[in-house]
Design an enzyme around this catalytic site. Structure first.
Site, PDB file in Angstrom:
ATOM      1  N   HIS A 150       0.809  -1.220   0.000  1.00  0.00           N
ATOM      2  CA  HIS A 150       0.000   0.000   0.000  1.00  0.00           C
ATOM      3  C   HIS A 150       0.840   1.266   0.000  1.00  0.00           C
ATOM      4  CE1 HIS A 150      -3.984  -1.945   1.538  1.00  0.00           C
ATOM      5  NE2 HIS A 150      -3.632  -2.328   0.330  1.00  0.00           N
ATOM      6  N   SER A 288      39.034 -24.530  24.138  1.00  0.00           N
ATOM      7  CA  SER A 288      40.399 -24.271  23.670  1.00  0.00           C
ATOM      8  C   SER A 288      41.367 -24.883  24.666  1.00  0.00           C
ATOM      9  CB  SER A 288      40.653 -22.766  23.546  1.00  0.00           C
ATOM     10  OG  SER A 288      40.555 -22.139  24.812  1.00  0.00           O
ATOM     11  N   GLY A 400      39.025 -15.664  27.455  1.00  0.00           N
ATOM     12  CA  GLY A 400      38.052 -15.532  26.374  1.00  0.00           C
ATOM     13  C   GLY A 400      36.888 -16.488  26.531  1.00  0.00           C
TER      14      GLY A 400
END
Length: 478
Positions: A150, A288, A400
């Protein structure tokens, strides 16, 4: 949550995963952001015509009456649109949830910019179409297409508002009719905040129904169950209830199934559950190591490979930053499983984003934090393993990995910490075990127990992986 709402979530989630989902947004989706509905938009026009907007129902005709009075001049209506929709608003929570999902097709009758704004806030590139010329162009790198059938508030003079606009729609915007007809055939829509009184959509749905008859695709919509308004007569209320029931039954002609809710908050909950379940299909693996004790290198390798393989086998996508000493074995497990199976594609089973190393020291922590947030934001489950590194003078906890835990907790991921692997994973498990309600408040008692047991589990790799898969399954059923 009502069974029918849960059923919608399960079915629509399947369409999202398979890339077939689409959204059709009506004024009700934007109303919580502060934008007006048709009644409030045209209230000044009704007053000018000495009509009562509270009892008017045909607002398309109302807009046309006003245009007739002004001899076809649309200037006042254009200004009204600018005044009501030209003011910047922030997307709602539902806009944000939808934008986080991998939905590539949006249709709307709204003039506002909330859909494209919410997509941009999620780092996505929307390709917005509100003129026929736009349909012939493709924005490079687009993530989703937003069809504004529209018009758009940036171009109010071409907005579809009055009878004249609707009557000419199939001539002036024929390409939109064709495009929406095609999407209704090939995609599964959920209609949100839409009342199904728009003549254009009714025409398009009828065309699709006549062409496909009993082979129409399934679509969904939400309706709030009609309640009695203040000062409403019993007769009027009963009439409204019957009318709603008949309207819902009529939608089945177009294979649109209505999901009836008592409160609008139930729609919010359904969309949030949809997002949570979608994210739960992706598992972030954080791990890790330079030192592999107490498990030893051989056990870590077998465990990581088996974990990647089993997650891929059960239809989960593995998300990983390819942590040192762990990531390669996980990656190998996923790839081996995918290549042995004809069901999966590697892109569907794996998202690998190794951390960029050539970042200057001054910006590295900030860049890596954002990198972690974006990566973890892809998942609904996080598994933590080992977590140590050599700093030149010895072996220390991987900070980390602890940051990844904090991000995962903030994002309310299901957290599985393999405490017996030691190092950061042990510290993470101890922190969770000391206050499990802070991390598992939404889980059932059985799921909490099952997940916590993993933190103290030390067994053969295949046994541990099997218990992880069981814990995920139990937790998702919460």
């Amino acid at each position: 949550m009502k069974p029918k709402v849960k059923q919608f979530v399960e079915r629509y989630l399947k369409e999202i995963v398979e890339g077939n989902a689409a959204v059709f947004a009506g004024a009700g989706l934007s109303a919580p952001a502060g934008f007006v509905n048709w009644q409030e938009l045209l209230r000044p026009i009704a007053e000018e015509l000495d009509l009562n907007a509270d009892i008017e129902t045909d607002f398309v005709a109302l807009a046309q009456f006003h245009r007739n009075k002004h001899l076809g001049n649309k200037g006042q209506q254009n200004q009204l649109l600018i005044d009501r929709f030209g003011v910047p608003k922030s997307p709602t929570a539902n806009h944000e949830v939808l934008a986080k999902l991998p939905i590539e097709t949006y249709w709307t009758t709204n003039y506002d910019d909330l859909i494209e704004k919410s997509l941009a806030m999620q780092g996505k590139t929307p390709d917005v179409k509100y003129t026929e010329a736009h349909l012939a162009l493709t924005r490079r790198g687009r993530d989703a297409v937003v069809y504004k059938m529209h018009g758009d508030i940036s171009n109010p003079q071409d907005a579809v508002l009055a009878k004249d606009d609707y009557e000419r729609y199939h001539v002036n915007r024929a390409a939109f009719v064709t495009a929406l007809s095609g999407d209704l055939v090939s995609r599964t829509f959920v209609f949100l905040g839409f009342s199904f009184t728009d003549p254009n959509l009714d025409y398009i749905l009828s065309r699709v129904r006549l062409n496909l008859e009993e082979n129409q695709r399934k679509h969904y919509c939400f309706f709030k169950k009609r309640v009695k308004f203040p000062n409403e007569t019993e007769e009027a209320f009963k009439n409204a209830v019957v009318r709603q029931e008949l309207a819902i039954a009529d939608l089945l002609r177009f294979n649109i199934e209505a999901v009836l809710v008592d409160e609008y908050a139930e729609i919010d909950e359904a969309l949030q559950l949809l997002h949570r379940l979608y994210r739960s299909k992706s598992v972030f693996i954080s791990g890790s190591a330079d030192l592999f004790d107490p498990w030893g290198r051989a056990k870590v390798d077998i465990f990581s490979h088996t974990l990647g393989s089993q997650l891929a086998k059960h239809g989960y996508r593995v998300v990983t930053g390819l942590g040192k000493g762990v990531g390669d074995a996980v990656l190998s497990g996923v790839v081996d499983q995918v290549y042995r199976s004809s069901k999966n594609q590697l892109d569907d089973a794996l998202l690998v984003r190794p951390f960029p190393q050539q970042i200057d020291a001054a910006n590295r922590q900030a860049v890596w934090k954002r990198y972690r947030e974006e990566l973890i934001g892809q998942a609904g489950i996080a598994i933590f393993l080992l977590g140590n590194k050599s700093n030149g003078s010895g072996n220390v906890i991987a900070d980390g990995m602890k940051e990844e835990f904090q991000i995962a907790a903030a994002e309310k991921l299901l957290i599985i910490a393999m405490g017996t692997s030691g190092h950061a994973a042990k510290e993470i498990f101890d922190q969770i075990a000391a206050n499990p309600e802070a991390y598992f408040s939404e889980l059932s008692d059985q799921a909490k127990y099952t997940v916590l047991q993993l933190g103290t589990l030390d067994a053969e790799p295949d046994v541990m992986v099997s218990e992880i898969m069981n814990a995920i399954a139990v937790s998702i059923k919460k």
